[in-house]
Design a protein around this motif. Structure first.
Motif, PDB file in Angstrom:
ATOM      1  N   LYS A 138       0.864  -1.168   0.000  1.00 15.14           N
ATOM      2  CA  LYS A 138       0.000   0.000   0.000  1.00 15.14           C
ATOM      3  C   LYS A 138       0.907   1.226   0.000  1.00 15.14           C
ATOM      4  O   LYS A 138       1.959   1.225   0.635  1.00 15.14           O
ATOM      5  CB  LYS A 138      -0.915   0.010   1.228  1.00 15.14           C
ATOM      6  CG  LYS A 138      -2.125  -0.914   1.098  1.00 15.14           C
ATOM      7  CD  LYS A 138      -3.236  -0.470   2.034  1.00 15.14           C
ATOM      8  CE  LYS A 138      -4.471  -1.339   1.887  1.00 15.14           C
ATOM      9  NZ  LYS A 138      -5.607  -0.812   2.665  1.00 15.14           N
ATOM     10  N   MET A 139       0.486   2.273  -0.704  1.00 17.54           N
ATOM     11  CA  MET A 139       1.341   3.450  -0.876  1.00 17.54           C
ATOM     12  C   MET A 139       1.286   4.360   0.353  1.00 17.54           C
ATOM     13  O   MET A 139       0.993   5.557   0.275  1.00 17.54           O
ATOM     14  CB  MET A 139       0.929   4.231  -2.125  1.00 17.54           C
ATOM     15  CG  MET A 139       0.906   3.430  -3.415  1.00 17.54           C
ATOM     16  SD  MET A 139       2.529   2.833  -3.948  1.00 17.54           S
ATOM     17  CE  MET A 139       2.417   1.100  -3.529  1.00 17.54           C
ATOM     18  N   ARG A 140       1.614   3.783   1.508  1.00 17.60           N
ATOM     19  CA  ARG A 140       1.579   4.543   2.770  1.00 17.60           C
ATOM     20  C   ARG A 140       2.870   5.355   2.899  1.00 17.60           C
ATOM     21  O   ARG A 140       3.757   5.012   3.681  1.00 17.60           O
ATOM     22  CB  ARG A 140       1.413   3.591   3.951  1.00 17.60           C
ATOM     23  CG  ARG A 140       0.149   2.725   3.916  1.00 17.60           C
ATOM     24  CD  ARG A 140       0.046   1.901   5.183  1.00 17.60           C
ATOM     25  NE  ARG A 140      -1.082   0.977   5.185  1.00 17.60           N
ATOM     26  CZ  ARG A 140      -0.974  -0.341   5.048  1.00 17.60           C
ATOM     27  NH1 ARG A 140       0.223  -0.903   4.866  1.00 17.60           N
ATOM     28  NH2 ARG A 140      -2.041  -1.111   5.074  1.00 17.60           N
ATOM     29  N   TRP A 141       2.963   6.424   2.127  1.00 17.84           N
ATOM     30  CA  TRP A 141       4.172   7.244   2.077  1.00 17.84           C
ATOM     31  C   TRP A 141       4.525   7.743   3.480  1.00 17.84           C
ATOM     32  O   TRP A 141       3.690   8.288   4.186  1.00 17.84           O
ATOM     33  CB  TRP A 141       3.953   8.420   1.131  1.00 17.84           C
ATOM     34  CG  TRP A 141       5.118   9.358   1.030  1.00 17.84           C
ATOM     35  CD1 TRP A 141       5.171  10.650   1.476  1.00 17.84           C
ATOM     36  CD2 TRP A 141       6.387   9.089   0.422  1.00 17.84           C
ATOM     37  NE1 TRP A 141       6.393  11.190   1.182  1.00 17.84           N
ATOM     38  CE2 TRP A 141       7.161  10.262   0.543  1.00 17.84           C
ATOM     39  CE3 TRP A 141       6.938   7.972  -0.205  1.00 17.84           C
ATOM     40  CZ2 TRP A 141       8.463  10.355   0.051  1.00 17.84           C
ATOM     41  CZ3 TRP A 141       8.243   8.051  -0.695  1.00 17.84           C
ATOM     42  CH2 TRP A 141       8.979   9.225  -0.570  1.00 17.84           C
ATOM     43  N   GLY A 142       5.776   7.531   3.869  1.00 16.17           N
ATOM     44  CA  GLY A 142       6.218   7.939   5.196  1.00 16.17           C
ATOM     45  C   GLY A 142       6.370   6.780   6.156  1.00 16.17           C
ATOM     46  O   GLY A 142       7.039   6.909   7.181  1.00 16.17           O
ATOM     47  N   LYS A 143       5.768   5.643   5.844  1.00 10.22           N
ATOM     48  CA  LYS A 143       5.916   4.448   6.682  1.00 10.22           C
ATOM     49  C   LYS A 143       7.249   3.766   6.359  1.00 10.22           C
ATOM     50  O   LYS A 143       7.849   3.995   5.316  1.00 10.22           O
ATOM     51  CB  LYS A 143       4.773   3.468   6.435  1.00 10.22           C
ATOM     52  CG  LYS A 143       3.391   3.996   6.767  1.00 10.22           C
ATOM     53  CD  LYS A 143       3.202   4.168   8.258  1.00 10.22           C
ATOM     54  CE  LYS A 143       1.755   4.564   8.582  1.00 10.22           C
ATOM     55  NZ  LYS A 143       1.555   4.776  10.028  1.00 10.22           N
ATOM     56  N   GLN A 384     -11.851  -1.469   3.707  1.00 12.13           N
ATOM     57  CA  GLN A 384     -10.842  -0.497   4.081  1.00 12.13           C
ATOM     58  C   GLN A 384     -11.040   0.775   3.262  1.00 12.13           C
ATOM     59  O   GLN A 384     -11.323   0.711   2.063  1.00 12.13           O
ATOM     60  CB  GLN A 384      -9.445  -1.077   3.861  1.00 12.13           C
ATOM     61  CG  GLN A 384      -9.156  -2.278   4.752  1.00 12.13           C
ATOM     62  CD  GLN A 384      -7.858  -2.980   4.415  1.00 12.13           C
ATOM     63  OE1 GLN A 384      -7.135  -2.582   3.505  1.00 12.13           O
ATOM     64  NE2 GLN A 384      -7.560  -4.054   5.144  1.00 12.13           N
ATOM     65  N   ALA A 385     -10.861   1.906   3.920  1.00 15.50           N
ATOM     66  CA  ALA A 385     -11.164   3.200   3.281  1.00 15.50           C
ATOM     67  C   ALA A 385      -9.986   3.681   2.444  1.00 15.50           C
ATOM     68  O   ALA A 385      -9.253   4.597   2.811  1.00 15.50           O
ATOM     69  CB  ALA A 385     -11.540   4.225   4.337  1.00 15.50           C
ATOM     70  N   ILE A 406      -5.780   6.313   2.452  1.00 14.38           N
ATOM     71  CA  ILE A 406      -5.477   4.885   2.607  1.00 14.38           C
ATOM     72  C   ILE A 406      -5.771   4.517   4.046  1.00 14.38           C
ATOM     73  O   ILE A 406      -5.285   5.175   4.980  1.00 14.38           O
ATOM     74  CB  ILE A 406      -4.009   4.571   2.252  1.00 14.38           C
ATOM     75  CG1 ILE A 406      -3.708   4.940   0.800  1.00 14.38           C
ATOM     76  CG2 ILE A 406      -3.719   3.081   2.484  1.00 14.38           C
ATOM     77  CD1 ILE A 406      -2.255   4.732   0.401  1.00 14.38           C
ATOM     78  N   ASP A 407      -6.588   3.493   4.225  1.00 10.52           N
ATOM     79  CA  ASP A 407      -7.024   3.085   5.568  1.00 10.52           C
ATOM     80  C   ASP A 407      -7.628   4.278   6.315  1.00 10.52           C
ATOM     81  O   ASP A 407      -7.455   4.419   7.533  1.00 10.52           O
ATOM     82  CB  ASP A 407      -5.856   2.506   6.377  1.00 10.52           C
ATOM     83  CG  ASP A 407      -5.195   1.335   5.680  1.00 10.52           C
ATOM     84  OD1 ASP A 407      -5.924   0.510   5.123  1.00 10.52           O
ATOM     85  OD2 ASP A 407      -3.950   1.257   5.678  1.00 10.52           O
TER      86      ASP A 407
END
Length: 450
Positions: A138-143, A384-385, A406-407
């Motif tokens: 998932k493109m959770r930029w910063g994780k 999931q949102a 995301i989420d």
């Protein structure tokens, strides 16, 4: 009583902090039609979708009036966010995986995010008849790297047919004493590629039997030595047992049929045929095998294998009963990933697909191919949102992504990105000047002759 009341108030406050309502947007649910209404998100999940919804007290309101909301785009074939793609030194590299080399600092993650992509199937390359393990992100930029991984997604394996794995068999050295000499590595032909696959799964079946025999003896209390572990074959046994999906790079119709026959012979499931540019020629056979197709919208003639490609491929496959998605095959830069929405729009031109059918090819269809459709891929309560807000129709070339969730968490905001650019440019300039000054001070001093 006072303690219970304080606890309830605290819970209510926390719930309000984690509640978002996207109001008055044109909601493309993909699976349940298009409405003008709102989406309620609580603790990262969609709890309500409708023309009229109950807005929880204290919720963060996102005004989407006149804007379009779609599920997060899912790219079923990419090579972004990893520091290695091919282990091309062997024909079977199922013991390696791109899951081990995820780089959370790669800018292609953010660029994909800015194009509305929320999930990507990151695959090993196609240098091998049987490649390495994939990873769904998932493109959770910063994780961090682990925080990017879509942990609920089913694991997969890359396979490849055609020019790429066979051309690895004949390599010419270009330096040193051996320059110009040819280094042979099997396979060097298309029929050799098939043989490599057959031999690998034959060995995997034998390895699977050895372990089953060992476990049976152990269950009976008999003394037995465990078989020697083979990481290459372990991955293939997971494929045989349905625990790992196969994503197979292919172009030509004859090779597609070959792989379908081999998979049926050995009893493993192919989740997707990737690229599958001659799929329209054997669409009925692909549909009968229950295999998905992840293809390009209108790429052709960029190499010999692609000369028979047509822009109607996706539509023909779908009309014959194949589950179809569109992918980017992007590596660094995420160039095509950033416009998968307009790639989907082309399918309405080439094949007469409806808007929902076109959007499905970049949302719910790839979700089904990756085994995550109960979680993402459409705008429905309980999912999931992962949501994208466009300023115009998402299938238009004039549309722009404004926000991405995301989420339930906002990971991209176009206005915020634009306003932050001058500050970031100034910061970058300052760091570069500081680096130059440091280099100047540390440079060796030249002494003048006395």
């Amino acid at each position: 009583m006072r303690t219970i009341l304080l606890g309830l108030l605290t819970l209510a406050a926390l719930s309000a902090q984690n509640t978002v309502v996207i109001q008055n947007g044109i909601i493309h649910t993909v699976t349940k039609g298009t409405i003008t209404g709102s989406v309620v998100i609580v603790n990262g999940k969609i709890t309500e979708v409708g023309e009229k919804v109950m807005t929880p007290a204290g919720a963060k309101i996102v005004d989407a009036s006149g804007k379009h909301v779609i599920p997060g785009i899912i790219d079923c074939h990419t090579h972004i966010a990893v520091d290695a793609i091919n282990e091309g030194s062997v024909s079977v590299s199922s013991m390696v995986g791109v899951d081990d080399v995820v780089n959370n600092e790669r800018m292609d993650i953010y660029r994909a995010l800015a194009g509305g992509v929320t999930t990507a199937n990151v695959l090993h390359g196609s240098a091998n008849a049987i490649g390495g393990r994939n990873v769904v992100l998932k493109m959770r930029w910063g994780k961090d790297a682990d925080g990017l991984v879509f942990k609920e997604a089913k694991p997969g394996l890359k396979m490849a047919l055609g020019e790429n794995p066979k051309r690895q068999g004949m390599q010419t050295t270009g330096f040193g004493a051996q320059a110009g000499q040819q280094n042979l590595r099997y396979p060097g032909t298309r029929m050799g590629v098939e043989d490599v696959i057959r031999e690998a799964f034959t060995n995997a079946k034998e390895y699977q039997k050895e372990w089953k025999d060992y476990e049976a003896k152990k269950a009976k209390g008999e003394m037995a030595l465990p078989p020697r572990r083979d990481l290459q074959l372990e991955t293939l046994v997971e494929v045989l047992e349905g625990k790992r999906l196969v994503h197979a790079h292919c172009y030509r119709a004859d090779e597609i049929l070959m792989l379908l026959r081999v998979s049926q012979e050995f009893g493993f499931k192919i989740a997707t045929l990737q690229h599958v540019l001659e799929g329209y020629k054997v669409a009925k056979e692909i549909a009968a095998a229950g295999v998905g197709a992840s293809t390009f919208s209108d790429w052709w003639s960029y190499k010999v294998e692609a000369y028979d490609a047509i822009p109607y491929n996706a539509a023909v496959l779908q009309k014959k009963g194949v589950l179809v998605s569109l992918n980017s095959d992007d590596a660094g830069g995420a160039e095509l990933m950033r416009r998968l929405n307009t790639e989907a729009g082309k399918i309405m031109k080439y094949g007469g697909m409806t808007e929902d059918e076109a959007l499905a090819m970049i949302t719910i269809n790839p979700a089904k191919q990756l085994g995550i459709d109960q979680l993402v891929g459409s705008i429905e309560a309980g999912k999931q949102a992962d949501l994208v807000i466009y300023d115009k129709d998402p299938l238009s070339i004039f549309s722009k992504v404004e926000k991405v969730f995301i989420d339930g968490q906002q990971y991209f905001d176009r206005d915020g990105d634009m306003s932050a650019r001058p500050r970031k440019e100034a910061e970058k300039k300052g760091l570069l000047e500081k680096e130059k000054e440091t280099d100047r001070r540390n440079a060796p001093q030249t002494r003048r002759p006395s």
